[in-house]
Scaffold this motif. Sequence first.
Motif, PDB file in Angstrom:
ATOM      1  N   GLN A  64      12.948  13.256  14.885  1.00 13.67           N
ATOM      2  CA  GLN A  64      11.573  13.453  14.432  1.00 13.67           C
ATOM      3  C   GLN A  64      11.113  12.302  13.545  1.00 13.67           C
ATOM      4  OE1 GLN A  64      12.357  17.485  12.990  1.00 13.67           O
ATOM      5  NE2 GLN A  64      10.904  18.258  14.514  1.00 13.67           N
ATOM      6  N   VAL A  65      11.960  11.896  12.619  1.00 15.40           N
ATOM      7  CA  VAL A  65      11.610  10.790  11.725  1.00 15.40           C
ATOM      8  C   VAL A  65      11.493   9.483  12.511  1.00 15.40           C
ATOM      9  CG1 VAL A  65      12.423   9.406   9.773  1.00 15.40           C
ATOM     10  CG2 VAL A  65      12.508  11.894   9.651  1.00 15.40           C
ATOM     11  N   LYS A  66      12.389   9.273  13.453  1.00 17.26           N
ATOM     12  CA  LYS A  66      12.325   8.077  14.305  1.00 17.26           C
ATOM     13  C   LYS A  66      10.971   8.004  15.007  1.00 17.26           C
ATOM     14  CE  LYS A  66      14.728   5.872  18.190  1.00 17.26           C
ATOM     15  NZ  LYS A  66      15.876   6.026  19.126  1.00 17.26           N
ATOM     16  N   GLY A  67      10.514   9.131  15.538  1.00 23.36           N
ATOM     17  CA  GLY A  67       9.213   9.166  16.194  1.00 23.36           C
ATOM     18  C   GLY A  67       8.074   8.835  15.247  1.00 23.36           C
ATOM     19  N   LEU A  68       8.145   9.337  14.022  1.00 26.79           N
ATOM     20  CA  LEU A  68       7.101   9.026  13.033  1.00 26.79           C
ATOM     21  C   LEU A  68       7.084   7.533  12.729  1.00 26.79           C
ATOM     22  CD1 LEU A  68       7.497  11.963  10.469  1.00 26.79           C
ATOM     23  CD2 LEU A  68       5.819  11.749  12.322  1.00 26.79           C
ATOM     24  N   ILE A  69       8.251   6.974  12.519  1.00 24.71           N
ATOM     25  CA  ILE A  69       8.346   5.543  12.187  1.00 24.71           C
ATOM     26  C   ILE A  69       7.790   4.705  13.331  1.00 24.71           C
ATOM     27  CG2 ILE A  69       9.925   3.628  11.689  1.00 24.71           C
ATOM     28  CD1 ILE A  69      11.799   5.805  10.416  1.00 24.71           C
ATOM     29  N   GLN A  70       8.222   4.995  14.527  1.00 29.56           N
ATOM     30  CA  GLN A  70       7.752   4.241  15.688  1.00 29.56           C
ATOM     31  C   GLN A  70       6.245   4.417  15.883  1.00 29.56           C
ATOM     32  OE1 GLN A  70      10.544   5.788  18.595  1.00 29.56           O
ATOM     33  NE2 GLN A  70      11.850   3.970  18.400  1.00 29.56           N
ATOM     34  N   GLY A  71       5.723   5.580  15.525  1.00 33.33           N
ATOM     35  CA  GLY A  71       4.282   5.804  15.598  1.00 33.33           C
ATOM     36  C   GLY A  71       3.493   4.914  14.656  1.00 33.33           C
TER      37      GLY A  71
ATOM     38  N   ALA B  70       8.230  12.013   1.111  1.00 33.59           N
ATOM     39  CA  ALA B  70       7.500  11.525   2.284  1.00 33.59           C
ATOM     40  C   ALA B  70       6.382  12.485   2.669  1.00 33.59           C
ATOM     41  CB  ALA B  70       8.461  11.316   3.451  1.00 33.59           C
ATOM     42  N   LEU B  71       6.640  13.775   2.556  1.00 32.41           N
ATOM     43  CA  LEU B  71       5.614  14.776   2.852  1.00 32.41           C
ATOM     44  C   LEU B  71       4.414  14.617   1.918  1.00 32.41           C
ATOM     45  CD1 LEU B  71       4.529  17.361   4.193  1.00 32.41           C
ATOM     46  CD2 LEU B  71       5.990  18.668   2.619  1.00 32.41           C
ATOM     47  N   ALA B  72       4.673  14.425   0.633  1.00 35.26           N
ATOM     48  CA  ALA B  72       3.582  14.234  -0.332  1.00 35.26           C
ATOM     49  C   ALA B  72       2.769  12.981   0.008  1.00 35.26           C
ATOM     50  CB  ALA B  72       4.137  14.144  -1.749  1.00 35.26           C
ATOM     51  N   PHE B  73       3.452  11.910   0.390  1.00 33.51           N
ATOM     52  CA  PHE B  73       2.748  10.687   0.771  1.00 33.51           C
ATOM     53  C   PHE B  73       1.908  10.915   2.030  1.00 33.51           C
ATOM     54  CE2 PHE B  73       6.141   7.600  -1.177  1.00 33.51           C
ATOM     55  CZ  PHE B  73       5.711   7.927  -2.448  1.00 33.51           C
ATOM     56  N   ALA B  74       2.483  11.581   3.031  1.00 33.06           N
ATOM     57  CA  ALA B  74       1.760  11.827   4.287  1.00 33.06           C
ATOM     58  C   ALA B  74       0.495  12.648   4.022  1.00 33.06           C
ATOM     59  CB  ALA B  74       2.650  12.542   5.292  1.00 33.06           C
ATOM     60  N   LYS B  75       0.602  13.653   3.171  1.00 36.69           N
ATOM     61  CA  LYS B  75      -0.572  14.475   2.839  1.00 36.69           C
ATOM     62  C   LYS B  75      -1.636  13.628   2.143  1.00 36.69           C
ATOM     63  CE  LYS B  75       1.627  19.003   2.474  1.00 36.69           C
ATOM     64  NZ  LYS B  75       2.004  20.092   1.552  1.00 36.69           N
ATOM     65  N   ARG B  76      -1.223  12.802   1.192  1.00 37.18           N
ATOM     66  CA  ARG B  76      -2.174  11.961   0.458  1.00 37.18           C
ATOM     67  C   ARG B  76      -2.858  10.969   1.381  1.00 37.18           C
ATOM     68  NH1 ARG B  76      -5.490  12.621  -2.942  1.00 37.18           N
ATOM     69  NH2 ARG B  76      -3.930  13.738  -4.128  1.00 37.18           N
ATOM     70  N   LEU B  77      -2.126  10.492   2.377  1.00 33.75           N
ATOM     71  CA  LEU B  77      -2.674   9.522   3.327  1.00 33.75           C
ATOM     72  C   LEU B  77      -3.481  10.187   4.446  1.00 33.75           C
ATOM     73  CD1 LEU B  77       0.484   7.247   3.550  1.00 33.75           C
ATOM     74  CD2 LEU B  77      -1.736   6.567   2.595  1.00 33.75           C
ATOM     75  N   GLY B  78      -3.536  11.512   4.454  1.00 37.37           N
ATOM     76  CA  GLY B  78      -4.283  12.225   5.489  1.00 37.37           C
ATOM     77  C   GLY B  78      -3.607  12.203   6.853  1.00 37.37           C
TER      78      GLY B  78
ATOM     79  N   THR C 136       0.845  -1.194   0.000  1.00 41.50           N
ATOM     80  CA  THR C 136       0.000   0.000   0.000  1.00 41.50           C
ATOM     81  C   THR C 136       0.885   1.249   0.000  1.00 41.50           C
ATOM     82  OG1 THR C 136      -0.043   0.194   2.411  1.00 41.50           O
ATOM     83  CG2 THR C 136      -1.726  -1.241   1.395  1.00 41.50           C
ATOM     84  N   LEU C 137       0.259   2.389  -0.239  1.00 44.34           N
ATOM     85  CA  LEU C 137       0.991   3.648  -0.167  1.00 44.34           C
ATOM     86  C   LEU C 137       1.516   3.869   1.248  1.00 44.34           C
ATOM     87  CD1 LEU C 137       1.993   6.186  -1.604  1.00 44.34           C
ATOM     88  CD2 LEU C 137      -0.189   7.281  -0.994  1.00 44.34           C
ATOM     89  N   LYS C 138       0.773   3.437   2.246  1.00 49.53           N
ATOM     90  CA  LYS C 138       1.255   3.598   3.620  1.00 49.53           C
ATOM     91  C   LYS C 138       2.505   2.741   3.849  1.00 49.53           C
ATOM     92  CE  LYS C 138       0.139   3.903   8.428  1.00 49.53           C
ATOM     93  NZ  LYS C 138      -0.781   3.722   9.491  1.00 49.53           N
ATOM     94  N   ASP C 139       2.525   1.528   3.323  1.00 48.95           N
ATOM     95  CA  ASP C 139       3.729   0.700   3.422  1.00 48.95           C
ATOM     96  C   ASP C 139       4.919   1.409   2.772  1.00 48.95           C
ATOM     97  OD1 ASP C 139       2.182  -1.341   4.550  1.00 48.95           O
ATOM     98  OD2 ASP C 139       2.045  -2.482   2.668  1.00 48.95           O
ATOM     99  N   LEU C 140       4.683   1.982   1.602  1.00 49.53           N
ATOM    100  CA  LEU C 140       5.737   2.695   0.888  1.00 49.53           C
ATOM    101  C   LEU C 140       6.180   3.921   1.686  1.00 49.53           C
ATOM    102  CD1 LEU C 140       7.522   2.994  -1.605  1.00 49.53           C
ATOM    103  CD2 LEU C 140       5.628   4.227  -2.702  1.00 49.53           C
ATOM    104  N   TYR C 141       5.222   4.600   2.289  1.00 48.72           N
ATOM    105  CA  TYR C 141       5.514   5.768   3.118  1.00 48.72           C
ATOM    106  C   TYR C 141       6.438   5.401   4.278  1.00 48.72           C
ATOM    107  CZ  TYR C 141       4.611   9.330   6.694  1.00 48.72           C
ATOM    108  OH  TYR C 141       4.740  10.278   7.677  1.00 48.72           O
ATOM    109  N   VAL C 142       6.111   4.349   4.988  1.00 48.70           N
ATOM    110  CA  VAL C 142       6.945   3.921   6.121  1.00 48.70           C
ATOM    111  C   VAL C 142       8.325   3.505   5.623  1.00 48.70           C
ATOM    112  CG1 VAL C 142       7.204   2.211   7.973  1.00 48.70           C
ATOM    113  CG2 VAL C 142       4.988   3.333   7.599  1.00 48.70           C
ATOM    114  N   ASP C 143       8.384   2.808   4.501  1.00 43.08           N
ATOM    115  CA  ASP C 143       9.657   2.424   3.905  1.00 43.08           C
ATOM    116  C   ASP C 143      10.498   3.666   3.591  1.00 43.08           C
ATOM    117  OD1 ASP C 143      11.398   0.320   2.455  1.00 43.08           O
ATOM    118  OD2 ASP C 143      10.988   1.798   0.877  1.00 43.08           O
ATOM    119  N   GLN C 144       9.855   4.696   3.055  1.00 46.86           N
ATOM    120  CA  GLN C 144      10.569   5.932   2.742  1.00 46.86           C
ATOM    121  C   GLN C 144      11.074   6.629   4.006  1.00 46.86           C
ATOM    122  OE1 GLN C 144      11.344   7.212  -0.536  1.00 46.86           O
ATOM    123  NE2 GLN C 144      10.941   5.017  -0.692  1.00 46.86           N
ATOM    124  N   LEU C 145      10.274   6.601   5.064  1.00 46.60           N
ATOM    125  CA  LEU C 145      10.726   7.174   6.339  1.00 46.60           C
ATOM    126  C   LEU C 145      11.965   6.437   6.855  1.00 46.60           C
ATOM    127  CD1 LEU C 145       7.370   7.772   8.251  1.00 46.60           C
ATOM    128  CD2 LEU C 145       8.830   9.503   7.168  1.00 46.60           C
TER     129      LEU C 145
END
Length: 165
Positions: free
Chosen positions: A57-64, A121-129, A5-14
């Motif tokens: 900051q990115v570490k926190g996003l990934i862990q989230g 990653a920002l573009a993906f996060a926006k698309r994913l809401g 999914t796009l979310k999987d790709l997003y986390v991979d990019q993070l």
Amino acid sequence: MTISTLKDLYVDQLQDIYSADKQSLDATKKLHDKATSSELKSALEAGVKGISQGMEQVKGLIQGHKADPTGEHCKGMEGIVKEVHAHAVNADIADKDVMDASIIAQYQRMTHYGIAGYGTALAFAKRLGLDGDASTLQTCLDNTYDGDRHMTEIATGEVNKEAAA
């Protein structure tokens, strides 16, 4: 990790960004040690601080997202860091001003890679809401752009002039 999914790709990019930041942090410390311009040394110190903050900051996003921040190794930054070593850290450049110019060039290559990663990653996060993630990534992107602009000012204001003399 299988990316479905796009979310999987997003986390991979993070995770890729986290790895890239980790590699560029070490390289930036080495560039700092080679720099001679006091303004450049100060900017590289700020770069170390900024990269460290971005990593946290990115570490926190990934862990989230219930993922391991170290789940990816960024081969792109690995290649750029090899170039940093070849053209600055281990380079045989006799003139200190030319060395400082090379340091800026190499640092900006790493920075531009970071800009691409954060922007994607920002573009993906926006698309994913993921508004909170997007806000954090926008801050990281803005800070990275600021660091890049500052290096350009140092290069065009002092370092390149001295290197050309």
